[in-house]
Design a protein around this motif. Structure first.
Motif, PDB file in Angstrom:
ATOM      1  N   ILE A  46       0.859  -1.180   0.000  1.00 20.22           N
ATOM      2  CA  ILE A  46       0.000   0.000   0.000  1.00 20.22           C
ATOM      3  C   ILE A  46       0.900   1.237   0.000  1.00 20.22           C
ATOM      4  CG2 ILE A  46      -0.281  -0.115   2.502  1.00 20.22           C
ATOM      5  CD1 ILE A  46      -3.028   1.228   2.154  1.00 20.22           C
ATOM      6  N   ASN A  47       0.588   2.165  -0.871  1.00 18.78           N
ATOM      7  CA  ASN A  47       1.280   3.454  -0.927  1.00 18.78           C
ATOM      8  C   ASN A  47       0.243   4.544  -0.666  1.00 18.78           C
ATOM      9  OD1 ASN A  47       3.864   2.469  -1.697  1.00 18.78           O
ATOM     10  ND2 ASN A  47       3.092   2.193  -3.773  1.00 18.78           N
ATOM     11  N   VAL A  48       0.510   5.350   0.335  1.00 23.15           N
ATOM     12  CA  VAL A  48      -0.433   6.387   0.737  1.00 23.15           C
ATOM     13  C   VAL A  48       0.147   7.753   0.421  1.00 23.15           C
ATOM     14  CG1 VAL A  48      -1.675   7.415   2.687  1.00 23.15           C
ATOM     15  CG2 VAL A  48      -1.341   4.935   2.592  1.00 23.15           C
ATOM     16  N   ARG A  72     -13.553   5.635  -0.088  1.00 24.20           N
ATOM     17  CA  ARG A  72     -14.049   4.765  -1.160  1.00 24.20           C
ATOM     18  C   ARG A  72     -12.880   4.092  -1.860  1.00 24.20           C
ATOM     19  NH1 ARG A  72     -13.720   6.658  -6.173  1.00 24.20           N
ATOM     20  NH2 ARG A  72     -15.554   5.606  -6.980  1.00 24.20           N
ATOM     21  N   ALA A  73     -13.172   2.950  -2.477  1.00 21.13           N
ATOM     22  CA  ALA A  73     -12.121   2.191  -3.163  1.00 21.13           C
ATOM     23  C   ALA A  73     -12.704   1.426  -4.338  1.00 21.13           C
ATOM     24  CB  ALA A  73     -11.461   1.222  -2.194  1.00 21.13           C
ATOM     25  N   GLU A  74     -11.829   1.114  -5.268  1.00 18.36           N
ATOM     26  CA  GLU A  74     -12.211   0.329  -6.439  1.00 18.36           C
ATOM     27  C   GLU A  74     -11.003  -0.437  -6.966  1.00 18.36           C
ATOM     28  OE1 GLU A  74     -13.424   2.954  -9.584  1.00 18.36           O
ATOM     29  OE2 GLU A  74     -11.790   4.330  -9.138  1.00 18.36           O
ATOM     30  N   ARG A  90      -3.583 -13.459  -9.786  1.00 17.46           N
ATOM     31  CA  ARG A  90      -3.424 -13.571  -8.333  1.00 17.46           C
ATOM     32  C   ARG A  90      -3.361 -12.204  -7.662  1.00 17.46           C
ATOM     33  NH1 ARG A  90       0.950 -15.659  -4.435  1.00 17.46           N
ATOM     34  NH2 ARG A  90      -0.368 -15.971  -2.621  1.00 17.46           N
ATOM     35  N   ALA A  91      -2.888 -11.206  -8.373  1.00 18.24           N
ATOM     36  CA  ALA A  91      -2.747  -9.850  -7.821  1.00 18.24           C
ATOM     37  C   ALA A  91      -3.861  -8.935  -8.323  1.00 18.24           C
ATOM     38  CB  ALA A  91      -1.391  -9.264  -8.214  1.00 18.24           C
ATOM     39  N   LEU A  92      -4.355  -8.102  -7.414  1.00 17.22           N
ATOM     40  CA  LEU A  92      -5.369  -7.103  -7.754  1.00 17.22           C
ATOM     41  C   LEU A  92      -4.800  -5.727  -7.457  1.00 17.22           C
ATOM     42  CD1 LEU A  92      -8.081  -9.077  -5.909  1.00 17.22           C
ATOM     43  CD2 LEU A  92      -8.275  -8.509  -8.316  1.00 17.22           C
ATOM     44  N   GLU A  93      -4.827  -4.847  -8.444  1.00 16.43           N
ATOM     45  CA  GLU A  93      -4.375  -3.472  -8.249  1.00 16.43           C
ATOM     46  C   GLU A  93      -5.576  -2.628  -7.847  1.00 16.43           C
ATOM     47  OE1 GLU A  93      -2.344  -2.158 -11.762  1.00 16.43           O
ATOM     48  OE2 GLU A  93      -0.902  -3.808 -11.657  1.00 16.43           O
ATOM     49  N   MET A  94      -5.441  -1.921  -6.721  1.00 14.61           N
ATOM     50  CA  MET A  94      -6.552  -1.197  -6.124  1.00 14.61           C
ATOM     51  C   MET A  94      -6.202   0.279  -5.963  1.00 14.61           C
ATOM     52  SD  MET A  94      -8.379  -3.903  -5.667  1.00 14.61           S
ATOM     53  CE  MET A  94      -9.744  -3.169  -4.793  1.00 14.61           C
ATOM     54  N   ARG A  95      -7.249   1.098  -5.771  1.00 12.08           N
ATOM     55  CA  ARG A  95      -7.041   2.496  -5.395  1.00 12.08           C
ATOM     56  C   ARG A  95      -8.135   2.892  -4.434  1.00 12.08           C
ATOM     57  NH1 ARG A  95      -9.524   6.847  -6.392  1.00 12.08           N
ATOM     58  NH2 ARG A  95      -7.768   8.239  -6.427  1.00 12.08           N
ATOM     59  N   SER A  96      -7.814   3.824  -3.537  1.00  6.82           N
ATOM     60  CA  SER A  96      -8.813   4.336  -2.597  1.00  6.82           C
ATOM     61  C   SER A  96      -8.508   5.791  -2.288  1.00  6.82           C
ATOM     62  CB  SER A  96      -8.841   3.505  -1.312  1.00  6.82           C
ATOM     63  OG  SER A  96      -7.596   3.525  -0.656  1.00  6.82           O
ATOM     64  N   SER A 124      -4.637   6.358  -1.934  1.00 11.50           N
ATOM     65  CA  SER A 124      -3.666   5.265  -1.931  1.00 11.50           C
ATOM     66  C   SER A 124      -3.866   4.377  -3.147  1.00 11.50           C
ATOM     67  CB  SER A 124      -3.807   4.424  -0.662  1.00 11.50           C
ATOM     68  OG  SER A 124      -5.034   3.730  -0.666  1.00 11.50           O
ATOM     69  N   GLU A 125      -2.801   3.685  -3.459  1.00  8.47           N
ATOM     70  CA  GLU A 125      -2.833   2.602  -4.423  1.00  8.47           C
ATOM     71  C   GLU A 125      -2.259   1.402  -3.707  1.00  8.47           C
ATOM     72  OE1 GLU A 125      -0.852   3.685  -8.024  1.00  8.47           O
ATOM     73  OE2 GLU A 125      -2.466   5.045  -8.614  1.00  8.47           O
TER      74      GLU A 125
END
Length: 158
Positions: free
Chosen positions: A89-91, A106-108, A115-121, A134-135
């Motif tokens: 996680i990078n904030v 919120r996040a998506e 196996r890996a999911l790239e997320m953002r919030s 964050s990502e």
């Protein structure tokens, strides 16, 4: 809460470990008690920080900000029916985050790489201004870990 021989919480006395999540656990007296709305792949919640969440006077502690962002990404993953855990996680803290203010977290999912999911919030104030973002990368869990987690969540819903 009782503990098993290895120090992990047990479900004796009616308490279930899955309900003690720091972010969303209803039975965690020190938790954030987030309740997420899940729509169209987006997880969102409202949070109001209080004095026990304070860093500098009047402002949310940076660790709590990171926990909010991480929890939102976790719920966006969970909304897909996937069990995954934070790998990175990078904030980015854009503005000081005030206490006693309704904040939207919120996040998506940005990308599913198997196996890996790239997320953002992000966290926004009532005017919509981004205060922190964050990502992250979440790794799907499998095997015994996934089965144990599924069982704990099923028991928590009984």
């Amino acid at each position: 809460m009782s503990q098993s021989g290895d120090g992990r919480p047990s479900s004796e006395g009616g308490r279930r470990p899955s309900r003690f999540c720091y972010g969303c656990g209803a039975e965690n007296p020190r938790g954030l008690h987030l309740h997420f709305d899940l729509q169209d792949g987006v997880a969102s919640a409202i949070f109001v920080g209080h004095m026990d969440h304070q860093g500098y006077p009047g402002h949310l502690h940076g660790g709590v900000v990171a926990a909010l962002l991480d929890e939102a990404m976790g719920w966006a993953v969970y909304a897909q029916g996937t069990l995954a855990m934070t790998a990175r996680i990078n904030v980015r803290f854009r503005q000081p985050v005030p206490l006693e203010t309704p904040l939207t977290v919120r996040a998506e999912t940005l990308r599913d790489r198997g196996r890996a999911l790239e997320m953002r919030s992000d966290i926004r104030d009532p005017s919509g201004q981004v205060l922190a973002e964050s990502e992250g990368v979440f790794m799907r869990v499998s095997g015994r870990v996934a089965e144990r987690l599924r069982q704990q969540y099923e028991q928590a819903q009984i």
